[in-house]
Design a protein around this motif. Structure first.
Motif, short mmCIF file in Angstrom:
data_model
loop_
_atom_site.label_atom_id
_atom_site.label_comp_id
_atom_site.label_asym_id
_atom_site.label_seq_id
_atom_site.Cartn_x
_atom_site.Cartn_y
_atom_site.Cartn_z
N MET A 99 46.83 83.81 7.16
CA MET A 99 47.12 82.66 8.02
C MET A 99 46.67 82.97 9.44
N SER A 100 46.11 81.99 10.12
CA SER A 100 45.70 82.15 11.50
C SER A 100 46.10 80.89 12.27
N PHE A 101 46.19 81.05 13.62
CA PHE A 101 46.58 79.93 14.47
C PHE A 101 45.49 79.66 15.50
N SER A 102 45.36 78.42 15.88
CA SER A 102 44.45 78.05 16.96
C SER A 102 45.02 76.82 17.65
N PHE A 103 44.41 76.47 18.78
CA PHE A 103 44.86 75.31 19.55
C PHE A 103 43.69 74.35 19.70
N MET A 104 43.92 73.10 19.32
CA MET A 104 42.87 72.10 19.36
C MET A 104 42.59 71.63 20.78
N ASN A 105 43.57 71.80 21.67
CA ASN A 105 43.40 71.37 23.06
C ASN A 105 43.83 72.49 24.01
N ALA B 289 48.01 75.69 12.33
CA ALA B 289 47.99 76.87 11.46
C ALA B 289 46.93 76.65 10.39
N HIS B 290 46.09 77.66 10.19
CA HIS B 290 45.01 77.58 9.21
C HIS B 290 45.31 78.52 8.05
N THR B 291 45.38 77.97 6.85
CA THR B 291 45.59 78.78 5.65
C THR B 291 44.55 78.40 4.60
N GLN B 292 44.44 79.24 3.60
CA GLN B 292 43.55 78.97 2.48
C GLN B 292 44.35 78.98 1.19
N GLU B 293 44.07 78.06 0.32
CA GLU B 293 44.73 78.03 -0.98
C GLU B 293 43.69 77.93 -2.08
N ARG B 294 44.04 78.52 -3.20
CA ARG B 294 43.12 78.49 -4.34
C ARG B 294 43.23 77.16 -5.10
N TYR C 174 38.02 77.79 -6.28
CA TYR C 174 37.41 77.83 -4.95
C TYR C 174 38.52 77.79 -3.91
N LEU C 175 38.21 78.24 -2.71
CA LEU C 175 39.19 78.28 -1.64
C LEU C 175 39.11 77.01 -0.80
N ARG C 176 40.24 76.41 -0.55
CA ARG C 176 40.30 75.19 0.26
C ARG C 176 41.07 75.50 1.54
N ASN C 177 40.50 75.10 2.66
CA ASN C 177 41.16 75.30 3.95
C ASN C 177 42.23 74.23 4.15
N VAL C 178 43.40 74.67 4.57
CA VAL C 178 44.51 73.76 4.83
C VAL C 178 44.96 73.94 6.27
N ASN C 179 44.96 72.85 7.02
CA ASN C 179 45.36 72.88 8.42
C ASN C 179 46.70 72.17 8.58
#
Length: 334
Positions: A1-7, A80-85, A299-304
């Motif tokens: 899991m990773s975090f970022s800020f859109m603004n 928060a950015h995660t990946q799920e199968r 496949y891996l799908r990005n979930v925000n």
């Protein structure tokens, strides 16, 4: 899991905090006040010596700053950015058959009730093996399918958690429990299918013999794994009848012949596991899943996931708490 800020540019607003205190220091934002001195010509000026009020004032200021920080973070739009199968092929279909008879209220699995240990281990297995589909059968004097094999883990886990002792009667209908699971697995197109029976006793109810159910499993290429749970000897038991509400507390003479369970498991290509603690139970379930592992494509799908609402709510509550302190404790507002 990773975090970022859109603004992220919103963080420039944080500069307002040091600037505010600097301006206050140099007198540009001096508070408007009307000093009143209560003293005679030889007396002492009034001073604020109450430690609680001083602490409350400091706390209120800290809460106000915290509310501002939370507001800025929310305006920065944290994500928060995660990946799920996402599986594109079928895995194993697994149906748990869980004994809900009163003897599963024995408290000898690391201080837990047997049924609670079984539910916890099954829940952990489902969380760690998302490629499989899970189903649930409750077994007592009768048996019933509670959850058909599904990839919806939340539905499976929710019903597993709500499973209660005695809801299917006081017997142990192993044959009926296995047959119910096998019936709902027979039509499955999964490349691997198995039943995991968790019980602490022998078959003593129902009209279907466990060996008959084992033959049905073999005919439908379904593997049965039997888990005998519990220690032997005198163990404490706490049971509340779900229908009468009557509570039973005492000791259970725990012992059963595991050979029938071993026989039905081996006849279908499975295995029998005798477990006396939670670790052994978890190891047994993990061993079963390894034996039933199926290679799957995914496949891996990005979930925000955005957290704007959570931070702005925290900011509002924090500011409200600061206001309450100043209004009702410090009496600063009328």
């Amino acid at each position: 899991m990773s975090f970022s800020f859109m603004n992220p540019s919103a963080f420039f607003l944080l500069l307002a905090i040091p600037l505010f205190f600097v301006f206050r220091k140099v007198g540009l934002l001096k508070q408007v006040s009307f000093p009143i001195t209560f003293a005679d010509w030889k007396g002492y000026a009034f001073s604020w010596n109450d430690k609680l009020l001083k602490f409350s004032s400091g706390l209120s200021t800290a809460l106000t700053v915290a509310a501002f920080l939370l507001t800025v973070i929310s305006l920065a739009d944290p994500v928060a950015h995660t990946q799920e199968r996402v599986y594109t092929t079928r895995g194993c279909d697994i149906v748990f058959v869980v004994d809900t008879s009163p003897s599963m209220a024995a408290r000898d699995i690391g201080g837990m009730l047997r049924i609670d240990a079984a539910k916890q281990a099954a829940d952990m297995l489902a969380q760690n093996n998302s490629g499989a589909q899970y189903g649930l059968v409750a077994m007592g004097n009768e048996a019933a399918l509670l959850v058909p094999p599904t990839s919806d883990l939340e539905t499976f886990r929710s019903r597993l958690t709500s499973l209660n002792l005695g809801e299917m009667g006081e017997g142990t209908a192993i044959g009926a429990g296995l047959s119910s699971a096998i019936f709902h697995l027979a039509a499955s197109k999964a490349p691997s299918k198995c039943v995991i029976l968790i019980t602490d006793g022998e078959n003593n109810a129902g009209e279907i013999h466990p060996e008959t159910a084992a033959r049905l499993a073999t005919e439908n290429k379904i593997t049965i794994y039997a888990v005998g749970i519990g220690t032997r000897g005198s163990v404490p038991l706490d049971y509340k009848d779900p229908y009468t509400g009557k509570e039973y507390t005492g000791y259970l003479d725990s012992a059963f012949d595991s050979r029938p369970l071993e026989k039905i498991a081996l006849s279908s290509g499975g295995r029998y596991y005798g477990v006396e603690n939670l670790q052994a139970l978890s190891l047994a379930l993990n061993a079963i899943t390894k034996r039933q592992t199926v290679a799957q494509n995914y496949y891996l799908r990005n979930v925000n996931t955005q957290y704007y609402d959570e931070f702005i709510l925290a900011a509002v509550l924090t500011f409200a708490l600061s206001w309450i302190i100043r209004r009702f404790l410090l009496k600063e507002f009328v």
